[in-house]
Design a protein around this motif. Structure first.
Motif, PDB file in Angstrom:
ATOM      1  N   GLN A 166      41.228  52.530  47.528  1.00 19.15           N
ATOM      2  CA  GLN A 166      42.297  52.253  48.486  1.00 19.15           C
ATOM      3  C   GLN A 166      43.099  51.002  48.129  1.00 19.15           C
ATOM      4  O   GLN A 166      44.123  50.720  48.744  1.00 19.15           O
ATOM      5  N   VAL A 167      42.641  50.234  47.147  1.00 16.60           N
ATOM      6  CA  VAL A 167      43.302  48.972  46.784  1.00 16.60           C
ATOM      7  C   VAL A 167      44.771  49.199  46.444  1.00 16.60           C
ATOM      8  O   VAL A 167      45.637  48.408  46.814  1.00 16.60           O
ATOM      9  N   GLY A 168      45.083  50.279  45.741  1.00 18.67           N
ATOM     10  CA  GLY A 168      46.450  50.554  45.321  1.00 18.67           C
ATOM     11  C   GLY A 168      47.439  50.711  46.456  1.00 18.67           C
ATOM     12  O   GLY A 168      48.649  50.552  46.260  1.00 18.67           O
ATOM     13  N   ALA A 169      46.974  51.020  47.658  1.00 16.77           N
ATOM     14  CA  ALA A 169      47.853  51.216  48.807  1.00 16.77           C
ATOM     15  C   ALA A 169      48.286  49.898  49.455  1.00 16.77           C
ATOM     16  O   ALA A 169      49.193  49.893  50.281  1.00 16.77           O
ATOM     17  N   ARG A 185      44.929  38.820  52.882  1.00 17.08           N
ATOM     18  CA  ARG A 185      46.380  38.883  53.071  1.00 17.08           C
ATOM     19  C   ARG A 185      46.847  37.439  53.141  1.00 17.08           C
ATOM     20  O   ARG A 185      46.502  36.706  54.066  1.00 17.08           O
ATOM     21  N   ARG A 186      47.601  37.035  52.123  1.00 12.48           N
ATOM     22  CA  ARG A 186      47.999  35.643  51.973  1.00 12.48           C
ATOM     23  C   ARG A 186      48.902  35.193  53.124  1.00 12.48           C
ATOM     24  O   ARG A 186      49.758  35.948  53.579  1.00 12.48           O
ATOM     25  N   SER A 187      48.730  33.961  53.557  1.00 10.10           N
ATOM     26  CA  SER A 187      49.567  33.395  54.616  1.00 10.10           C
ATOM     27  C   SER A 187      50.955  33.002  54.112  1.00 10.10           C
ATOM     28  O   SER A 187      51.903  32.980  54.880  1.00 10.10           O
ATOM     29  N   ASP A 188      51.069  32.698  52.813  1.00 11.02           N
ATOM     30  CA  ASP A 188      52.341  32.174  52.299  1.00 11.02           C
ATOM     31  C   ASP A 188      53.341  33.232  51.838  1.00 11.02           C
ATOM     32  O   ASP A 188      54.503  32.922  51.604  1.00 11.02           O
ATOM     33  N   ASN A 189      52.901  34.505  51.681  1.00 14.63           N
ATOM     34  CA  ASN A 189      53.869  35.537  51.292  1.00 14.63           C
ATOM     35  C   ASN A 189      53.537  36.916  51.869  1.00 14.63           C
ATOM     36  O   ASN A 189      54.238  37.873  51.594  1.00 14.63           O
ATOM     37  N   ASP A 190      52.457  37.010  52.640  1.00 12.55           N
ATOM     38  CA  ASP A 190      52.037  38.246  53.304  1.00 12.55           C
ATOM     39  C   ASP A 190      51.537  39.327  52.348  1.00 12.55           C
ATOM     40  O   ASP A 190      51.232  40.436  52.776  1.00 12.55           O
ATOM     41  N   ASN A 191      51.465  39.051  51.062  1.00  9.42           N
ATOM     42  CA  ASN A 191      50.919  40.004  50.106  1.00  9.42           C
ATOM     43  C   ASN A 191      49.401  39.964  50.130  1.00  9.42           C
ATOM     44  O   ASN A 191      48.797  38.952  50.487  1.00  9.42           O
ATOM     45  N   TRP A 192      48.793  41.060  49.681  1.00  7.89           N
ATOM     46  CA  TRP A 192      47.350  41.123  49.528  1.00  7.89           C
ATOM     47  C   TRP A 192      46.973  40.630  48.138  1.00  7.89           C
ATOM     48  O   TRP A 192      47.749  40.776  47.188  1.00  7.89           O
ATOM     49  N   ALA A 193      45.813  40.031  48.025  1.00  8.73           N
ATOM     50  CA  ALA A 193      45.362  39.445  46.758  1.00  8.73           C
ATOM     51  C   ALA A 193      43.852  39.277  46.816  1.00  8.73           C
ATOM     52  O   ALA A 193      43.237  39.393  47.875  1.00  8.73           O
ATOM     53  N   ARG A 245      48.363  42.997  41.138  1.00  3.83           N
ATOM     54  CA  ARG A 245      48.035  44.414  40.950  1.00  3.83           C
ATOM     55  C   ARG A 245      47.522  44.657  39.524  1.00  3.83           C
ATOM     56  O   ARG A 245      46.531  45.344  39.304  1.00  3.83           O
ATOM     57  N   MET A 246      48.188  44.034  38.538  1.00  6.76           N
ATOM     58  CA  MET A 246      47.786  44.190  37.142  1.00  6.76           C
ATOM     59  C   MET A 246      46.369  43.643  36.931  1.00  6.76           C
ATOM     60  O   MET A 246      45.549  44.269  36.260  1.00  6.76           O
ATOM     61  N   ARG A 247      46.071  42.493  37.493  1.00  6.79           N
ATOM     62  CA  ARG A 247      44.742  41.895  37.348  1.00  6.79           C
ATOM     63  C   ARG A 247      43.660  42.803  37.925  1.00  6.79           C
ATOM     64  O   ARG A 247      42.608  43.004  37.310  1.00  6.79           O
ATOM     65  N   ILE A 248      43.914  43.351  39.107  1.00  6.39           N
ATOM     66  CA  ILE A 248      42.944  44.252  39.735  1.00  6.39           C
ATOM     67  C   ILE A 248      42.815  45.540  38.923  1.00  6.39           C
ATOM     68  O   ILE A 248      41.704  46.056  38.740  1.00  6.39           O
ATOM     69  N   GLU A 249      43.932  46.058  38.412  1.00  7.66           N
ATOM     70  CA  GLU A 249      43.867  47.261  37.569  1.00  7.66           C
ATOM     71  C   GLU A 249      43.052  47.004  36.300  1.00  7.66           C
ATOM     72  O   GLU A 249      42.306  47.875  35.858  1.00  7.66           O
ATOM     73  N   HIS A 250      43.192  45.807  35.719  1.00  9.00           N
ATOM     74  CA  HIS A 250      42.375  45.482  34.544  1.00  9.00           C
ATOM     75  C   HIS A 250      40.901  45.481  34.913  1.00  9.00           C
ATOM     76  O   HIS A 250      40.064  45.977  34.148  1.00  9.00           O
ATOM     77  N   TYR A 251      40.558  44.944  36.082  1.00  7.35           N
ATOM     78  CA  TYR A 251      39.162  44.979  36.529  1.00  7.35           C
ATOM     79  C   TYR A 251      38.694  46.430  36.691  1.00  7.35           C
ATOM     80  O   TYR A 251      37.631  46.809  36.205  1.00  7.35           O
ATOM     81  N   LEU A 252      39.496  47.234  37.386  1.00 15.11           N
ATOM     82  CA  LEU A 252      39.100  48.617  37.657  1.00 15.11           C
ATOM     83  C   LEU A 252      39.003  49.452  36.392  1.00 15.11           C
ATOM     84  O   LEU A 252      38.203  50.395  36.339  1.00 15.11           O
ATOM     85  N   ALA A 253      39.790  49.126  35.361  1.00 12.21           N
ATOM     86  CA  ALA A 253      39.754  49.877  34.103  1.00 12.21           C
ATOM     87  C   ALA A 253      38.423  49.688  33.386  1.00 12.21           C
ATOM     88  O   ALA A 253      38.006  50.555  32.619  1.00 12.21           O
TER      89      ALA A 253
END
Length: 158
Positions: A131-134, A38-46, A142-150
């Motif tokens: 659970q990553v999608g949640a 969970r990034r410190s600079d925008n609170d998003n997960w990555a 999200r797109m990068r992770i979806e490409h990995y999961l595909a």
């Protein structure tokens, strides 16, 4: 606190004033869980990542960024893709830098360490792939992770 703001195809985005090669790393453990911060600079997960420093290779930067942001040592295993969409601009409030996206996304496996937050990560955890999608994250991550999961067997180039 300095913030990171991601814009995509947004007419209100500041014009890009830099392009910085960077790396993101999808680290996957034996259970198939993905290492997330969970990034410190925008609170998003990555997934972990950052700029490639002068004098280091892409794999060296990937291993360093993963260690710095998560406490996990890793070994690079493959390539997810290359992401260079000029419609994605990343704005840093600390200095007014507005970067055009340029990220190479690699895969890796953990070889040591334990999940430990840093100045750049408020939380670090292994997330089950289903659970990553949640988790809240920027559309480009999200797109990068979806490409990995595909798992198409071919890297994304875009």
């Amino acid at each position: 606190m300095a913030r990171r703001i991601d814009y995509y195809d947004d007419p209100d985005a500041p014009p890009a004033n830099s392009i910085v090669p960077s790396v993101n790393v999808v680290v996957v453990n034996d259970a198939g869980d993905i290492l997330m911060i969970r990034r410190s600079d925008n609170d998003n997960w990555a997934v972990p990542g950052g700029a490639i420093d002068r004098g280091e290779s892409l794999p060296q930067a990937a291993v360093r960024e993963t260690r710095e942001e998560t406490g996990i040592e890793c070994e690079i295993t493959g390539l997810v893709g290359i992401y260079t969409d000029p419609r994605h601009v990343i704005y840093y409030t600390s200095d007014g830098e507005a970067r055009q996206e340029f990220s190479i996304v690699l895969t890796a496996r953990p070889i040591g360490g334990r999940p430990t937050p840093s100045d750049e990560s408020r939380e670090v955890r292994w997330v089950p792939r289903d659970q990553v999608g949640a988790y809240p994250m920027d559309r480009s991550m999200r797109m990068r992770i979806e490409h990995y999961l595909a798992d198409t067997g071919r890297p994304h180039i875009g």
